[in-house]
Write a protein that holds these residues in place. Structure first.
Motif, PDB file in Angstrom:
ATOM      1  N   ALA A  49       0.831  -1.206   0.000  1.00  0.00           N
ATOM      2  CA  ALA A  49       0.000   0.000   0.000  1.00  0.00           C
ATOM      3  C   ALA A  49       0.861   1.249   0.000  1.00  0.00           C
ATOM      4  N   ARG A  50       1.947   1.202   0.769  1.00  0.00           N
ATOM      5  CA  ARG A  50       2.867   2.347   0.821  1.00  0.00           C
ATOM      6  C   ARG A  50       3.487   2.605  -0.547  1.00  0.00           C
ATOM      7  N   GLN A  51       3.809   1.519  -1.258  1.00  0.00           N
ATOM      8  CA  GLN A  51       4.379   1.669  -2.595  1.00  0.00           C
ATOM      9  C   GLN A  51       3.396   2.361  -3.529  1.00  0.00           C
ATOM     10  N   GLN A  52       2.116   1.984  -3.415  1.00  0.00           N
ATOM     11  CA  GLN A  52       1.102   2.619  -4.260  1.00  0.00           C
ATOM     12  C   GLN A  52       0.988   4.106  -3.942  1.00  0.00           C
ATOM     13  N   VAL A  53       0.991   4.432  -2.644  1.00  0.00           N
ATOM     14  CA  VAL A  53       0.879   5.832  -2.234  1.00  0.00           C
ATOM     15  C   VAL A  53       2.072   6.634  -2.734  1.00  0.00           C
ATOM     16  N   GLN A  54       3.288   6.056  -2.580  1.00  0.00           N
ATOM     17  CA  GLN A  54       4.486   6.779  -3.010  1.00  0.00           C
ATOM     18  C   GLN A  54       4.508   6.976  -4.525  1.00  0.00           C
ATOM     19  N   ALA A  55       4.029   5.972  -5.255  1.00  0.00           N
ATOM     20  CA  ALA A  55       3.961   6.109  -6.713  1.00  0.00           C
ATOM     21  C   ALA A  55       2.976   7.207  -7.091  1.00  0.00           C
ATOM     22  N   HIS A  56       1.849   7.278  -6.345  1.00  0.00           N
ATOM     23  CA  HIS A  56       0.850   8.311  -6.617  1.00  0.00           C
ATOM     24  C   HIS A  56       1.407   9.698  -6.293  1.00  0.00           C
ATOM     25  N   ILE A  57       2.147   9.791  -5.188  1.00  0.00           N
ATOM     26  CA  ILE A  57       2.768  11.065  -4.807  1.00  0.00           C
ATOM     27  C   ILE A  57       3.756  11.514  -5.876  1.00  0.00           C
ATOM     28  N   ALA A  58       4.560  10.566  -6.370  1.00  0.00           N
ATOM     29  CA  ALA A  58       5.541  10.899  -7.408  1.00  0.00           C
ATOM     30  C   ALA A  58       4.838  11.405  -8.673  1.00  0.00           C
ATOM     31  N   LYS A  59       3.699  10.768  -9.001  1.00  0.00           N
ATOM     32  CA  LYS A  59       2.935  11.185 -10.184  1.00  0.00           C
ATOM     33  C   LYS A  59       2.399  12.601  -9.994  1.00  0.00           C
ATOM     34  N   LEU A  60       1.867  12.898  -8.803  1.00  0.00           N
ATOM     35  CA  LEU A  60       1.346  14.233  -8.514  1.00  0.00           C
ATOM     36  C   LEU A  60       2.457  15.276  -8.577  1.00  0.00           C
ATOM     37  N   ARG A  61       3.628  14.908  -8.077  1.00  0.00           N
ATOM     38  CA  ARG A  61       4.755  15.841  -8.121  1.00  0.00           C
ATOM     39  C   ARG A  61       5.119  16.198  -9.555  1.00  0.00           C
ATOM     40  N   ARG A  62       5.102  15.178 -10.431  1.00  0.00           N
ATOM     41  CA  ARG A  62       5.425  15.441 -11.834  1.00  0.00           C
ATOM     42  C   ARG A  62       4.372  16.357 -12.449  1.00  0.00           C
ATOM     43  N   GLN A  63       3.105  16.106 -12.090  1.00  0.00           N
ATOM     44  CA  GLN A  63       2.030  16.952 -12.624  1.00  0.00           C
ATOM     45  C   GLN A  63       2.167  18.384 -12.122  1.00  0.00           C
TER      46      GLN A  63
END
Length: 242
Positions: free
Chosen positions: A211-225
């Motif tokens: 779950a943490r991996q999913q959250v971190q991947a989502h955070i990274a995506k938001l940062r790029r956006q």
């Protein structure tokens, strides 16, 4: 090997984590009538897979730093199982350094374990049949793994394979090594295995890690956006200033 091929193998995978559940600790047997003033226990200190799988796919060597009173206190174990057998009478802190394969991580990991020889209830009788066992569960997390590392471990049971970001193509898997070779490195049939702690509860921890991996991947995506939006805003600001 050409530079382009070598760099391709070292290519880092963004927004990906690989975790390796481990257990480290010791088991100590009282020697009973064979005990002497300076040799009261025989003990084993070790690092094992949480489900007793072979850690050799990730760990290249382990170094155990014993008390300075031991002959050759720096002990190097070059292959799994990563364990050390010794005897003595005193408890002390053991520094354990794990070195990883070149495609995994260049930086070693330091663990510290206090050798435990005596049961918690020191007033109770000691046994030569049942060892004192002290173990700790942990997870080694590798962020942005190389493609070659991911290819080697994606079918290996010692590794928690990540949930990959959408659109990421997996590298071709490397065939798992000979089963008999891997079995020599696991601890499923270890003489101490009946005394090992059952870390089936670790399944919950692994689910949390996923779950943490999913959250971190989502955070990274938001940062790029956000970075893209900031860039667009900066361009608009520059245009309006002209």
């Amino acid at each position: 090997m050409g530079k382009s091929e070598d760099s391709e193998k070292k290519k880092k995978l963004k927004d990906v984590e690989i975790s390796v559940p481990i257990v480290y600790g010791n088991a100590a047997y009282w020697l009973g009538k064979k005990a002497s003033e300076y040799q009261s226990h025989k003990w084993t200190v070790y690092v094992r897979g949480a489900t007793n799988e072979d850690l050799g796919v990730v760990v290249k060597r382990a170094v155990f730093q014993l008390h300075s009173s031991f002959n050759n206190p720096t002990r190097v174990v070059e292959s799994a199982p990563f364990e050390l057998l010794e005897s003595g009478w005193g408890e002390f802190e053991i520094a354990i350094t794990l070195y990883f394969h070149s495609d995994v991580c260049e930086k070693p990991l330091n663990l510290f374990h206090h050798l435990k020889l005596y049961p918690e209830d020191e007033s109770g009788p000691m046994s030569t049949k049942k060892p004192v066992v002290v173990e700790f569960y942990d997870e080694i997390v590798f962020t942005e793994p190389s493609e070659s590392f991911l290819a080697r471990v994606q079918n290996h049971p010692a590794v928690t394979f990540p949930r990959l970001p959408a659109g990421l193509t997996l590298p071709s898997p490397v065939p798992i090594e000979d089963e008999s070779k891997r079995k020599r490195g696991d601890t499923k049939d270890h003489p101490l295995s009946q005394w090992f702690s059952n870390f089936s509860e670790a399944d919950e921890l692994l689910q949390l890690a996923a779950a943490r991996q999913q959250v971190q991947a989502h955070i990274a995506k938001l940062r790029r956006q956000i970075s893209v939006i900031d860039g667009q805003n900066q361009q608009l600001k520059s245009s309006s200033d002209q």
